[in-house]
Design an enzyme around this catalytic site. Structure first.
Site, mmCIF file in Angstrom:
data_model
loop_
_atom_site.group_PDB
_atom_site.id
_atom_site.type_symbol
_atom_site.label_atom_id
_atom_site.label_comp_id
_atom_site.label_asym_id
_atom_site.label_seq_id
_atom_site.Cartn_x
_atom_site.Cartn_y
_atom_site.Cartn_z
ATOM 1 N N GLU A 1 0.819 -1.218 0.000
ATOM 2 C CA GLU A 1 0.000 0.000 0.000
ATOM 3 C C GLU A 1 0.855 1.270 0.000
ATOM 4 O OE1 GLU A 1 -3.187 -0.097 2.824
ATOM 5 O OE2 GLU A 1 -3.784 -2.138 2.276
ATOM 6 N N GLU B 1 -4.329 -9.573 1.774
ATOM 7 C CA GLU B 1 -5.121 -9.416 3.003
ATOM 8 C C GLU B 1 -6.579 -9.573 2.612
ATOM 9 O OE1 GLU B 1 -4.513 -5.468 4.656
ATOM 10 O OE2 GLU B 1 -2.384 -5.824 5.016
#
Ligand SMILES: *[C@@H]1O[C@H](CO)[C@@H](O)[C@H](O)[C@H]1NC(C)=O
Ligand SMILES: *[C@@H]1O[C@H](CO)[C@@H](O)[C@H](O)[C@H]1NC(C)=O
Ligand SMILES: *[C@@H]1O[C@H](CO)[C@@H](O)[C@H](O)[C@H]1NC(C)=O
Length: 477
Positions: free
Chosen positions: A159, A260
């Site tokens: 990210e 995730e």
């Protein structure tokens, strides 16, 4: 089948040479077991007890044997084959923990960054943190963990791009880091450990960034990780938006998996998305995923509680996730309709990659010296399996009914023997280099490149000249 497993177990027990854990390779848009050739689907959890706060205090989840024995026992009980760890300290010893994971048949997806200074990019001003010290850290992590056959993959970033500022400033730095990691593998790592990126699943830039990192001759990723929390509670493939996710990536040329997943907005979590993930609806495009996350932390995603005395209390969602994993097919099938596109060697025009600044000129590497000579082998000691790890823990494990678990022994499903590691790198151009490598040259098939004498420590500088030619193309495509 049964005979093989029993025989392996016996050999392992006697300390003989049995089949070690098989390394995982890349093949088109799938991971494959390097020995059986079968597609490998990731079934796992994210694992960073204590989170970033612990890392800041020097914590590393793969250094304490007794805690590893405790958790590997639980991973096996949960029925997983992979964990993801976000941050490690390459100056510490991980041999026993990695051996326990291997013995249990469990692989590691490892992020190379940490929240510590000099060990990650500042995503608003990446040029301030893209330094030789930063690259030394990354290469050190890679060198240390390349010693273990159960290291499945490296993540160059998590990210990094997540808002307009980072989407403007950071894409070409991420691509540069990928380029540098690959150049390091070419020169110093004996097998091609896949290098990928884990993306915040934001519609503003997910397709552009996926395409930007997939294409070109230089700095292209080997797989794409998606952090997704969109299937909450009781839902369906279409209702959750998973259908859109799969169709958006239907032509992606690389393996994709959830780095995730596991929305916690509706409790208890019932894990219907696990069924979907390993079904024909998704297996053509997704190679499984990693549930966020193993330990209970302040953000409340945990499957187990760790007490202040480092004992474990299993939570109900551990049990329900284990049941869901148990119902998934051992070897998921891939629909015959799934496409198998070639990786695009030509990049799309920057102007079509909306939401990000798709700058195809990469910053010149700050790691040229390490890419040429390797990192200091006394500072970063290559990992190695230990011969007789302790397969059980002294920590107490309590089940979700409040009952103490008495047999806490890890079952050895793979032998932990490993052949000696040859010196030098793979010697093949996999999109690395030391220049400002652009990424739109039309030459060659990008994904294979030329043989440069495997095992030699020949240094690479390709990407430089290709890049200079390529910049012109990028503008006009
Ligand atoms: C995938 O490729 C096919 C065939 O080239 C094309 O028809 C389709 O629109 C593409 N899908 C996406 C989501 O780009
Ligand atoms: C686990 O930890 C959470 C948060 O610290 C707490 O609320 C919960 O009661 C604990 N559960 C058990 C079974 O100990
Ligand atoms: C692209 O990135 C390079 C290397 O960081 C930089 O020198 C150049 O100014 C950037 N180009 C644009 C248009 O931002």
């Amino acid at each position: 089948m049964r005979f093989t497993v029993a025989a392996l177990g016996a050999l392992g027990f006697l300390g003989g040479v049995a089949t070690a854990i098989n390394t995982i390779d890349l093949k088109g848009r799938h991971f494959v077991d390097s020995v059986t050739g079968k597609e490998f689907f990731i079934k796992g959890v994210d694992y960073q007890p204590g989170g970033a706060a612990s890392v800041e205090k020097g914590g590393d989840p793969l250094t304490d044997k007794d805690k590893c024995a405790r958790d590997v026992f639980l991973f096996q009980k949960l029925g997983i084959n992979t964990i993801r760890v976000y941050s490690v300290d390459p100056s510490q010893n991980h041999d026993e923990c990695m051996t326990l994971l291997a013995a249990a048949g469990i692989y590691l997806v490892l992020d190379v960054n940490t929240p510590l200074e000099n060990q990650h990019l500042n995503n608003q001003e990446p040029w301030t943190t893209y330094t030789p010290m930063y690259l030394e850290h990354i290469f050190g992590v890679m060198d240390v963990f390349s010693g273990y056959d159960n290291t499945l993959a490296f993540l160059a970033g998590n990210e990094v791009i997540f808002d307009p500022g980072s989407a403007k400033a950071s894409p070409n730095y991420v691509k540069a880091v990928v380029r540098d990691m690959k150049a390091y593998i070419t020169n110093h790592i004996h097998r091609r450990i896949p290098v990928g990126y884990s993306n915040a699943d934001d519609l503003r830039f997910r397709n552009s960034l996926a395409a930007y990192l997939e294409c070109g001759d230089t700095g292209y990723i080997d797989f794409w990780g998606v952090n997704s929390y969109q299937w909450c509670g009781k839902n369906t493939f279409a209702g959750s938006g998973y259908d859109k996710l799969v169709s958006d990536y239907s032509n992606y040329s690389l393996p994709i998996f959830f780095t995730e997943y596991g929305c916690n907005k509706v409790r208890p979590r019932i894990w219907q998305e696990v069924d979907a993930l390993y079904s024909d609806q998704m297996t053509g495009v997704f190679s499984g995923g990693l549930v966020y996350e193993f330990t209970q932390e302040p953000n409340d995603y945990g499957l187990v509680n760790i007490t202040s005395g480092e004992d474990v209390i299993i939570l109900d969602e551990f049990d329900s996730l284990g049941d869901a994993f148990g119902k998934t097919p051992k070897q998921p099938t891939i629909p015959s309709s799934a496409s198998n596109p070639n990786r695009p060697v030509n990049c799309p025009a920057a102007s079509t990659l909306t939401g990000i600044t798709a700058n195809f000129t990469l910053p010149t590497t700050q790691g040229a010296e390490y890419i040429k000579d390797g990192v200091d082998k006394t500072k970063f000691v290559k990992g190695k399996f230990v011969s007789s790890p302790t397969l059980t823990t002294t920590h107490t494990v309590t089940d979700s009914q409040g009952k103490e678990v008495t047999d806490k022994t890890i079952k050895e499903v793979a032998s932990i023997s490993q052949s000696p590691i040859p010196d030098g790198g793979i010697g093949i151009n996999i999109g690395g280099g030391t220049g400002t490598g652009g990424s739109t040259s039309g030459s060659g098939s990008g994904s294979s490149g030329q043989k440069g004498g495997a095992g030699s420590a020949k240094s690479v500088t390709f990407g430089w000249s290709l890049g200079l030619i390529a910049i012109g193309f990028a503008v006009f495509l």
